[in-house]
Design a protein around this motif. Structure first.
Motif, PDB file in Angstrom:
ATOM      1  N   ILE A  70      45.018  95.518  45.203  1.00 57.29           N
ATOM      2  CA  ILE A  70      45.062  94.959  46.562  1.00 57.29           C
ATOM      3  C   ILE A  70      46.465  94.474  46.912  1.00 57.29           C
ATOM      4  O   ILE A  70      46.894  94.568  48.068  1.00 57.29           O
ATOM      5  CB  ILE A  70      44.053  93.799  46.694  1.00 57.29           C
ATOM      6  N   ARG A  71      47.188  94.018  45.924  1.00 60.48           N
ATOM      7  CA  ARG A  71      48.467  93.362  46.183  1.00 60.48           C
ATOM      8  C   ARG A  71      49.457  94.274  46.906  1.00 60.48           C
ATOM      9  O   ARG A  71      50.286  93.822  47.694  1.00 60.48           O
ATOM     10  CB  ARG A  71      49.077  92.872  44.870  1.00 60.48           C
ATOM     11  N   ARG A  72      49.349  95.582  46.663  1.00 64.85           N
ATOM     12  CA  ARG A  72      50.377  96.467  47.209  1.00 64.85           C
ATOM     13  C   ARG A  72      50.305  96.610  48.728  1.00 64.85           C
ATOM     14  O   ARG A  72      51.274  97.041  49.349  1.00 64.85           O
ATOM     15  CB  ARG A  72      50.310  97.850  46.537  1.00 64.85           C
ATOM     16  N   ILE A  73      49.188  96.228  49.362  1.00 66.47           N
ATOM     17  CA  ILE A  73      49.158  96.343  50.830  1.00 66.47           C
ATOM     18  C   ILE A  73      49.931  95.209  51.491  1.00 66.47           C
ATOM     19  O   ILE A  73      50.290  95.303  52.667  1.00 66.47           O
ATOM     20  CB  ILE A  73      47.725  96.421  51.397  1.00 66.47           C
ATOM     21  N   GLY A  74      50.175  94.136  50.741  1.00 67.26           N
ATOM     22  CA  GLY A  74      50.942  93.023  51.288  1.00 67.26           C
ATOM     23  C   GLY A  74      50.096  92.073  52.123  1.00 67.26           C
ATOM     24  O   GLY A  74      49.006  92.404  52.595  1.00 67.26           O
ATOM     25  N   TYR A  75      50.621  90.884  52.303  1.00 68.37           N
ATOM     26  CA  TYR A  75      49.883  89.825  52.986  1.00 68.37           C
ATOM     27  C   TYR A  75      49.642  90.159  54.458  1.00 68.37           C
ATOM     28  O   TYR A  75      48.574  89.862  54.995  1.00 68.37           O
ATOM     29  CB  TYR A  75      50.677  88.526  52.865  1.00 68.37           C
ATOM     30  N   GLY A  76      50.617  90.805  55.119  1.00 66.39           N
ATOM     31  CA  GLY A  76      50.458  91.123  56.539  1.00 66.39           C
ATOM     32  C   GLY A  76      49.298  92.059  56.793  1.00 66.39           C
ATOM     33  O   GLY A  76      48.477  91.829  57.694  1.00 66.39           O
ATOM     34  N   ARG A  77      49.208  93.124  56.011  1.00 71.25           N
ATOM     35  CA  ARG A  77      48.121  94.089  56.208  1.00 71.25           C
ATOM     36  C   ARG A  77      46.777  93.456  55.833  1.00 71.25           C
ATOM     37  O   ARG A  77      45.747  93.750  56.442  1.00 71.25           O
ATOM     38  CB  ARG A  77      48.392  95.336  55.366  1.00 71.25           C
ATOM     39  N   TRP A  78      46.785  92.617  54.805  1.00 71.89           N
ATOM     40  CA  TRP A  78      45.581  91.867  54.405  1.00 71.89           C
ATOM     41  C   TRP A  78      45.077  91.017  55.573  1.00 71.89           C
ATOM     42  O   TRP A  78      43.888  91.030  55.890  1.00 71.89           O
ATOM     43  CB  TRP A  78      45.958  91.007  53.204  1.00 71.89           C
ATOM     44  N   ARG A  79      45.987  90.300  56.239  1.00 70.91           N
ATOM     45  CA  ARG A  79      45.612  89.457  57.380  1.00 70.91           C
ATOM     46  C   ARG A  79      45.134  90.312  58.555  1.00 70.91           C
ATOM     47  O   ARG A  79      44.201  89.937  59.263  1.00 70.91           O
ATOM     48  CB  ARG A  79      46.805  88.603  57.810  1.00 70.91           C
ATOM     49  N   ARG A  80      45.800  91.425  58.782  1.00 72.31           N
ATOM     50  CA  ARG A  80      45.375  92.333  59.853  1.00 72.31           C
ATOM     51  C   ARG A  80      43.925  92.766  59.639  1.00 72.31           C
ATOM     52  O   ARG A  80      43.097  92.723  60.565  1.00 72.31           O
ATOM     53  CB  ARG A  80      46.292  93.562  59.861  1.00 72.31           C
ATOM     54  N   ASN A  81      43.604  93.172  58.418  1.00 69.33           N
ATOM     55  CA  ASN A  81      42.243  93.618  58.107  1.00 69.33           C
ATOM     56  C   ASN A  81      41.226  92.500  58.296  1.00 69.33           C
ATOM     57  O   ASN A  81      40.127  92.712  58.839  1.00 69.33           O
ATOM     58  CB  ASN A  81      42.173  94.140  56.672  1.00 69.33           C
ATOM     59  N   LEU A  82      41.583  91.315  57.832  1.00 67.31           N
ATOM     60  CA  LEU A  82      40.681  90.174  57.980  1.00 67.31           C
ATOM     61  C   LEU A  82      40.475  89.817  59.451  1.00 67.31           C
ATOM     62  O   LEU A  82      39.352  89.468  59.860  1.00 67.31           O
ATOM     63  CB  LEU A  82      41.245  88.963  57.224  1.00 67.31           C
ATOM     64  N   ALA A  83      41.539  89.930  60.256  1.00 66.62           N
ATOM     65  CA  ALA A  83      41.408  89.616  61.682  1.00 66.62           C
ATOM     66  C   ALA A  83      40.410  90.555  62.351  1.00 66.62           C
ATOM     67  O   ALA A  83      39.584  90.121  63.179  1.00 66.62           O
ATOM     68  CB  ALA A  83      42.774  89.714  62.364  1.00 66.62           C
TER      69      ALA A  83
END
Length: 360
Positions: free
Chosen positions: A306-319
């Protein structure tokens, strides 16, 4: 010849199978390197643009179907299967996963990504297998691959007898379903090829029917641009607004086609602790993960794919998932959490937060 083996004989292959089992692999098979019959399908898939933003798929051209061009001297490919269902998966794991998908507040991470990064696990163990092979037959040329180079993994796996290509394009095995990883060892050693596996999908179209975005546009043909796994992992930037409602509460990957597949009633649990669930990712709520700071994300996804997508993409998905949950539940805590995050968000995440808030 060191070890006393005939290079074209079965004793060495039998030893390889034993070593592979000791290393946590469920099965290995041997394939030749003539994949010419796979090239028209690959060319058509690329020509249709189904690879989306994965430009590396096109950049390597037909090298994917020509192992000896990728690694000069290759004459055989050892294809390996490693089951990844966590050791503690309950008998009713499919029903539990489907229940999570039906709960808007739950955060659904693809099963394969809840433990240690499979790239690390397979690569290390395939390298050990290569070292044992060299001890037996002397120094040989080899390279190890795990979803890390232009390799037609499923094509090689089917030719090596590990399974057949399902209509969802994943490899399927009668005794293991599709819940497994593939890795390859390219060697300059002539080994006896295994017979290819026969297909057993028949008239079943469960994987195609269940796909939330209808990304499986025809049997054995996937349009990655619509696939939730692609959208939440590989795709950079904004997710198309028309696809966001279809993503539901899936925040990293998608298992729907696998959950629908009747062959996965025989999915095998991994013998390795590596794929056990980490950071509560099998039970987490969207709001709990939304509360992670970037430091939390980096700490809790250390050693994870999961780490390789980065925090920004993680937040985008959660949003996106929070927007879908807000639409379905009207939970004020969701709107409050989204509003609170607007000020510090980057442009992409801010746009997805605005979309999410507009869902109700």
């Amino acid at each position: 010849m060191p070890g006393g083996h005939h290079l074209d004989g079965q004793p060495l292959v039998q030893q390889l199978r034993g070593w592979a089992r000791e290393l946590g692999f469920s099965q290995i098979g041997i394939a030749g390197i003539d994949l010419a019959t796979a090239e028209p399908g690959l060319q058509a898939w690329l020509a249709a643009g189904f690879h989306g933003g994965m430009s590396y798929m096109a950049a390597h051209g037909m090298k994917r179907s020509r192992p000896a061009e990728l690694v000069p001297g290759t004459v055989s490919v050892i294809s390996a299967r490693m089951d990844y269902l966590p050791r503690g998966a309950a008998e009713g794991w499919v029903a539990a996963e489907q229940a999570a998908l039906a709960d808007p507040g739950r955060a659904v991470v693809s099963v394969y990504a809840r433990g240690r990064d499979y790239h690390k696990v397979l690569r290390q163990r395939l390298q050990t297998l290569a070292e044992r092979l060299q001890q037996a037959v002397g120094p040989r040329g080899h390279r190890v691959f795990t979803d890390s180079a232009p390799v037609l993994e499923v094509e090689l796996a089917t030719r090596a007898g590990l399974g057949w290509r399902g209509k969802h394009t994943l490899a399927l095995a009668r005794d293991a379903g599709s819940m497994f990883f593939l890795g390859e060892l390219f060697v300059d050693l002539p080994l006896p090829a295994d017979p290819p596996a026969s297909a057993h999908c028949g008239r079943c179209s469960a994987c195609m029917d269940i796909c939330p975005t209808q990304a499986i546009v025809a049997p054995y043909r996937l349009d990655a641009r619509r696939c939730i796994s692609y959208l939440t992992i590989e795709h950079e930037g904004a997710i198309a607004p028309e696809l966001r409602p279809l993503i539901g509460n899936r925040i990293y990957g998608c298992d729907d086609c696998q959950l629908a597949c009747p062959w996965n009633r025989w999915a095998q649990r991994s013998p390795l602790a590596d794929f056990d669930e980490r950071a509560g990712l099998g039970q987490a709520t969207l709001l709990a993960l939304w509360a992670w700071s970037e430091a939390d994300f980096l700490r809790l996804t250390e050693g994870s794919a999961i780490r390789r997508i980065g925090y920004g993409r993680w937040r985008r998905n959660l949003a996106v998932a929070l927007g879908n949950a807000w639409r379905e539940t009207g939970d004020a805590a969701i709107a409050q959490a989204l509003h609170a995050a607007q000020a510090g968000a980057d442009d992409v995440v801010a746009e997805h937060i605005a979309w999410a808030l507009a869902q109700r």
